[in-house]
Design a protein around this motif. Structure first.
Motif, PDB file in Angstrom:
ATOM      1  N   ALA A  37      12.403  41.272   8.774  1.00 38.18           N
ATOM      2  CA  ALA A  37      12.133  42.500   9.548  1.00 38.18           C
ATOM      3  C   ALA A  37      10.634  42.615   9.826  1.00 38.18           C
ATOM      4  O   ALA A  37       9.794  42.276   8.990  1.00 38.18           O
ATOM      5  N   VAL A  38      10.303  43.109  11.029  1.00 36.67           N
ATOM      6  CA  VAL A  38       8.893  43.256  11.445  1.00 36.67           C
ATOM      7  C   VAL A  38       8.530  44.735  11.428  1.00 36.67           C
ATOM      8  O   VAL A  38       9.137  45.544  12.156  1.00 36.67           O
ATOM      9  N   THR A  39       7.568  45.079  10.592  1.00 32.87           N
ATOM     10  CA  THR A  39       7.064  46.463  10.524  1.00 32.87           C
ATOM     11  C   THR A  39       5.641  46.468  11.094  1.00 32.87           C
ATOM     12  O   THR A  39       4.745  45.801  10.555  1.00 32.87           O
ATOM     13  N   PHE A  40       5.476  47.186  12.190  1.00 33.64           N
ATOM     14  CA  PHE A  40       4.166  47.205  12.857  1.00 33.64           C
ATOM     15  C   PHE A  40       3.225  48.164  12.123  1.00 33.64           C
ATOM     16  O   PHE A  40       3.626  49.259  11.695  1.00 33.64           O
ATOM     17  N   THR A  41       1.978  47.737  11.998  1.00 32.39           N
ATOM     18  CA  THR A  41       0.929  48.581  11.386  1.00 32.39           C
ATOM     19  C   THR A  41      -0.252  48.659  12.334  1.00 32.39           C
ATOM     20  O   THR A  41      -0.540  47.725  13.095  1.00 32.39           O
ATOM     21  N   GLY A  42      -0.883  49.781  12.321  1.00 28.27           N
ATOM     22  CA  GLY A  42      -2.055  49.974  13.214  1.00 28.27           C
ATOM     23  C   GLY A  42      -2.503  51.418  13.169  1.00 28.27           C
ATOM     24  O   GLY A  42      -2.446  52.072  12.111  1.00 28.27           O
ATOM     25  N   THR A  43      -2.961  51.969  14.330  1.00 31.35           N
ATOM     26  CA  THR A  43      -3.467  53.347  14.405  1.00 31.35           C
ATOM     27  C   THR A  43      -2.348  54.304  14.051  1.00 31.35           C
ATOM     28  O   THR A  43      -1.216  54.206  14.560  1.00 31.35           O
ATOM     29  N   ALA A  44      -2.667  55.222  13.179  1.00 34.44           N
ATOM     30  CA  ALA A  44      -1.678  56.213  12.751  1.00 34.44           C
ATOM     31  C   ALA A  44      -1.213  57.023  13.934  1.00 34.44           C
ATOM     32  O   ALA A  44      -2.015  57.465  14.759  1.00 34.44           O
ATOM     33  N   GLY A  45       0.062  57.203  14.048  1.00 37.74           N
ATOM     34  CA  GLY A  45       0.661  58.005  15.101  1.00 37.74           C
ATOM     35  C   GLY A  45       0.909  57.253  16.381  1.00 37.74           C
ATOM     36  O   GLY A  45       1.484  57.807  17.319  1.00 37.74           O
ATOM     37  N   ALA A  46       0.480  55.987  16.458  1.00 34.74           N
ATOM     38  CA  ALA A  46       0.662  55.206  17.672  1.00 34.74           C
ATOM     39  C   ALA A  46       2.117  54.802  17.815  1.00 34.74           C
ATOM     40  O   ALA A  46       2.853  54.672  16.835  1.00 34.74           O
ATOM     41  N   THR A  47       2.536  54.571  19.050  1.00 35.36           N
ATOM     42  CA  THR A  47       3.842  54.034  19.363  1.00 35.36           C
ATOM     43  C   THR A  47       3.667  52.552  19.681  1.00 35.36           C
ATOM     44  O   THR A  47       2.732  52.174  20.411  1.00 35.36           O
ATOM     45  N   PHE A  48       4.601  51.726  19.161  1.00 29.59           N
ATOM     46  CA  PHE A  48       4.489  50.289  19.368  1.00 29.59           C
ATOM     47  C   PHE A  48       5.653  49.814  20.240  1.00 29.59           C
ATOM     48  O   PHE A  48       6.801  49.780  19.803  1.00 29.59           O
ATOM     49  N   ASN A  49       5.297  49.506  21.496  1.00 29.97           N
ATOM     50  CA  ASN A  49       6.288  48.998  22.436  1.00 29.97           C
ATOM     51  C   ASN A  49       6.176  47.473  22.488  1.00 29.97           C
ATOM     52  O   ASN A  49       5.069  46.922  22.466  1.00 29.97           O
ATOM     53  N   TRP A  50       7.331  46.792  22.559  1.00 22.31           N
ATOM     54  CA  TRP A  50       7.279  45.337  22.530  1.00 22.31           C
ATOM     55  C   TRP A  50       8.217  44.744  23.564  1.00 22.31           C
ATOM     56  O   TRP A  50       9.183  45.382  23.995  1.00 22.31           O
ATOM     57  N   THR A  51       7.883  43.527  23.970  1.00 16.05           N
ATOM     58  CA  THR A  51       8.723  42.767  24.893  1.00 16.05           C
ATOM     59  C   THR A  51       8.953  41.374  24.290  1.00 16.05           C
ATOM     60  O   THR A  51       8.141  40.864  23.531  1.00 16.05           O
ATOM     61  N   ASN A  52      10.135  40.782  24.631  1.00 13.02           N
ATOM     62  CA  ASN A  52      10.533  39.467  24.117  1.00 13.02           C
ATOM     63  C   ASN A  52      10.875  38.588  25.306  1.00 13.02           C
ATOM     64  O   ASN A  52      11.755  38.934  26.105  1.00 13.02           O
ATOM     65  N   ASN A  53      10.165  37.462  25.401  1.00 16.81           N
ATOM     66  CA  ASN A  53      10.378  36.600  26.578  1.00 16.81           C
ATOM     67  C   ASN A  53      11.579  35.665  26.463  1.00 16.81           C
ATOM     68  O   ASN A  53      11.881  34.936  27.395  1.00 16.81           O
ATOM     69  N   THR A  54      12.229  35.659  25.287  1.00 17.67           N
ATOM     70  CA  THR A  54      13.396  34.754  25.119  1.00 17.67           C
ATOM     71  C   THR A  54      14.506  35.498  24.375  1.00 17.67           C
ATOM     72  O   THR A  54      14.716  35.335  23.161  1.00 17.67           O
ATOM     73  N   PRO A  55      15.259  36.339  25.067  1.00 12.98           N
ATOM     74  CA  PRO A  55      16.330  37.097  24.393  1.00 12.98           C
ATOM     75  C   PRO A  55      17.426  36.210  23.791  1.00 12.98           C
ATOM     76  O   PRO A  55      18.190  36.669  22.938  1.00 12.98           O
ATOM     77  N   SER A  56      17.520  34.919  24.199  1.00 12.03           N
ATOM     78  CA  SER A  56      18.605  34.055  23.700  1.00 12.03           C
ATOM     79  C   SER A  56      18.522  33.828  22.195  1.00 12.03           C
ATOM     80  O   SER A  56      19.488  33.369  21.571  1.00 12.03           O
ATOM     81  N   ILE A  57      17.390  34.153  21.558  1.00  9.29           N
ATOM     82  CA  ILE A  57      17.309  33.967  20.103  1.00  9.29           C
ATOM     83  C   ILE A  57      18.038  35.064  19.349  1.00  9.29           C
ATOM     84  O   ILE A  57      18.124  35.032  18.120  1.00  9.29           O
ATOM     85  N   GLY A  58      18.558  36.065  20.082  1.00 10.00           N
ATOM     86  CA  GLY A  58      19.300  37.140  19.444  1.00 10.00           C
ATOM     87  C   GLY A  58      18.544  38.447  19.380  1.00 10.00           C
ATOM     88  O   GLY A  58      19.022  39.404  18.767  1.00 10.00           O
ATOM     89  N   LEU A  59      17.363  38.540  20.039  1.00 12.13           N
ATOM     90  CA  LEU A  59      16.556  39.758  20.057  1.00 12.13           C
ATOM     91  C   LEU A  59      16.485  40.266  21.493  1.00 12.13           C
ATOM     92  O   LEU A  59      16.332  39.469  22.441  1.00 12.13           O
ATOM     93  N   ALA A  60      16.617  41.585  21.646  1.00  9.17           N
ATOM     94  CA  ALA A  60      16.581  42.173  22.989  1.00  9.17           C
ATOM     95  C   ALA A  60      15.288  41.829  23.713  1.00  9.17           C
ATOM     96  O   ALA A  60      14.281  41.444  23.094  1.00  9.17           O
ATOM     97  N   ALA A  61      15.319  42.008  25.051  1.00 12.56           N
ATOM     98  CA  ALA A  61      14.141  41.674  25.863  1.00 12.56           C
ATOM     99  C   ALA A  61      13.001  42.645  25.639  1.00 12.56           C
ATOM    100  O   ALA A  61      11.827  42.305  25.859  1.00 12.56           O
ATOM    101  N   SER A  62      13.285  43.871  25.168  1.00 10.83           N
ATOM    102  CA  SER A  62      12.213  44.851  24.922  1.00 10.83           C
ATOM    103  C   SER A  62      12.716  45.911  23.968  1.00 10.83           C
ATOM    104  O   SER A  62      13.924  46.048  23.728  1.00 10.83           O
ATOM    105  N   GLY A  63      11.754  46.665  23.453  1.00 13.39           N
ATOM    106  CA  GLY A  63      12.111  47.713  22.544  1.00 13.39           C
ATOM    107  C   GLY A  63      10.886  48.476  22.102  1.00 13.39           C
ATOM    108  O   GLY A  63       9.751  48.181  22.513  1.00 13.39           O
ATOM    109  N   SER A  64      11.092  49.442  21.246  1.00  9.80           N
ATOM    110  CA  SER A  64       9.994  50.265  20.756  1.00  9.80           C
ATOM    111  C   SER A  64      10.178  50.459  19.253  1.00  9.80           C
ATOM    112  O   SER A  64      11.295  50.687  18.775  1.00  9.80           O
TER     113      SER A  64
END
Length: 417
Positions: free
Chosen positions: A18-45
């Motif tokens: 599992a990936v837990t993002f750390t950084g500025t407190a209160g920030a929102t972490f939006n992410w994109t995945n360039n290869t959804p075939s590995i079983g992870l959606a193309a984007s998320g938050s």
């Protein structure tokens, strides 16, 4: 801002971290995945939960995930990390092999995912192959030192690519050591002599009695069947004779089997007891005489007759004596027969009357048993003489008195005088 997550490399069908993002407190972490075939959606938050990685191909697949932090409408610097999913390698199941001992195997060339390493293990090194190895298996000489057996080795091959192990495949190499076999009919018994169970004259008689033969990789030569030996253990009752038979196959390989014949006489001899007898005196009892038994017989040998004992019932007049003889054959089988001897004295003793006497004027002399001087008996050495009575005729001048004595033997037989 967002801290750069660690890259991950794993095998297909296993769970990611599992990936837990750390950084500025209160920030929102939006992410994109360039290869959804590995079983992870193309984007998320937000954080990325663990998931089962997928790679249905034959080469590694790397997905790049880009994470962008956002706070109060302001976008921070994006960070990237990768998840590399290595494929599960495959292997075509090698063909099984069966060969004769001391001949060459067929070289094994493994076919599977390109670039994979093929590691193998062998559960039976006696065939001439090492316990483990990697890569193709070159031809080698198959070994099996034990005649009449098949040595089978199971080789398990595991394909490995980029640290990922595929499904193991197994194949066998069986090494046969050809050999004829010969199975004798069941063991036999005889009573008196080995001649009661003659050896088998030929293979047909052997089979008819329940014997059999076979050859692994060969053909039996029935004409070669023969009796090799007949050996006694030298004992008797029982004696065990071991017969060894042999046969060859068309390659000249020989098989043998053994059959035992136990010779043991457990049948009792027979005989008839002498006739019972009756005698008057103990001295008339005849001595024991085994020759009185004239019909002793046995199925195997001439039995021996012997006197065993005389047993009295302890009585007298009559006394009964039981005389026992034994009849024993060569194997110790024994019977006994008994003869009854009755000792009973039924003959009265003998004696002469004393001479009559005349006593002028009386009185008559006192009784005197010693006047009986010739008392005798057939069995008792000294029968007993005793006064019994005086009986007068009641007359006077003259008066006649009849005086009676008894003569008694040991059996109580009485003679009165």
């Amino acid at each position: 801002m967002v801290n750069d997550p660690a890259d991950q490399t794993l095998c297909a069908s296993t769970a990611t971290t599992a990936v837990t993002f750390t950084g500025t407190a209160g920030a929102t972490f939006n992410w994109t995945n360039n290869t959804p075939s590995i079983g992870l959606a193309a984007s998320g938050s937000g954080n990325i939960a663990s998931f089962t990685a997928i790679n249905a191909g034959t080469t590694p697949v790397t997905a790049t995930i880009t994470v962008t932090p956002t706070l109060a409408g302001c976008t921070g610097t994006a960070q990237t990390f990768t998840i590399t999913v290595n494929p599960i390698p495959t292997l075509t199941d090698p063909a099984d092999q069966t060969l004769c001992a001391n001949t060459a195997t067929t070289a094994v060339t493994f076919v599977g995912t390109a670039g994979a390493t093929f590691n193998w293990t062998n559960n039976n090194t006696s065939i001439g192959l090492a316990a483990s190895g990697s890569g193709d298996i070159a031809s080698f000489t198959g070994l099996n030192p034990t005649p009449g057996t098949t040595a089978t080795a199971t080789i398990t091959v595991t394909p490995v690519l980029s640290g990922c192990s595929g499904t193991p495949q197994t194949f066998t190499i069986s090494v046969i050591n050809t050999l004829p076999t010969l199975t004798c009919p069941g063991n036999l018994t005889a009573v008196c002599s080995i001649t009661e169970q003659p050896a088998y004259a030929n293979y047909a008689a052997f089979v008819a009695a329940g014997g059999s033969s076979s050859s692994v990789g060969g053909t039996i030569n029935t004409a070669s069947f023969t009796l090799v030996s007949e050996v006694s253990d030298g004992n008797t009752c029982p004696e065990t004779v071991t017969r060894t038979y042999s046969i060859q196959d068309d390659c000249g390989s020989t098989a043998t089997c053994t059959q035992t014949i136990v010779i043991n006489d457990n049948i009792n001899p027979t005989a008839t007891a002498p006739a019972n007898i009756t005698v008057e005196c103990i001295g008339d009892v005849p001595a024991a005489d085994p020759t009185l038994i004239t019909d002793e017989a046995d199925n195997c040998s001439v039995p021996t007759v012997a006197f065993v004992s005389d047993a009295s019932d302890g009585n007298t007049c009559p006394e009964t004596i039981t005389r026992t003889y034994s009849i024993t054959d060569a194997c110790g089988n024994t019977i006994t027969v008994t003869q009854t001897i009755v000792v009973d004295d039924t003959t009265n003793p003998t004696a002469s009357n004393p001479s009559s006497i005349t006593v002028p004027g009386g009185p008559a002399p006192a009784p005197d048993p010693t006047v009986v001087v010739d008392e005798a008996d057939n069995c008792t050495l000294n029968p007993t003489v005793a006064f019994v009575s005086d009986v007068t005729d009641g007359n006077l001048c003259p008066e006649t008195i009849t005086r009676t004595y008894s003569v008694t033997d040991n059996c109580g037989a009485i003679k009165l005088r």
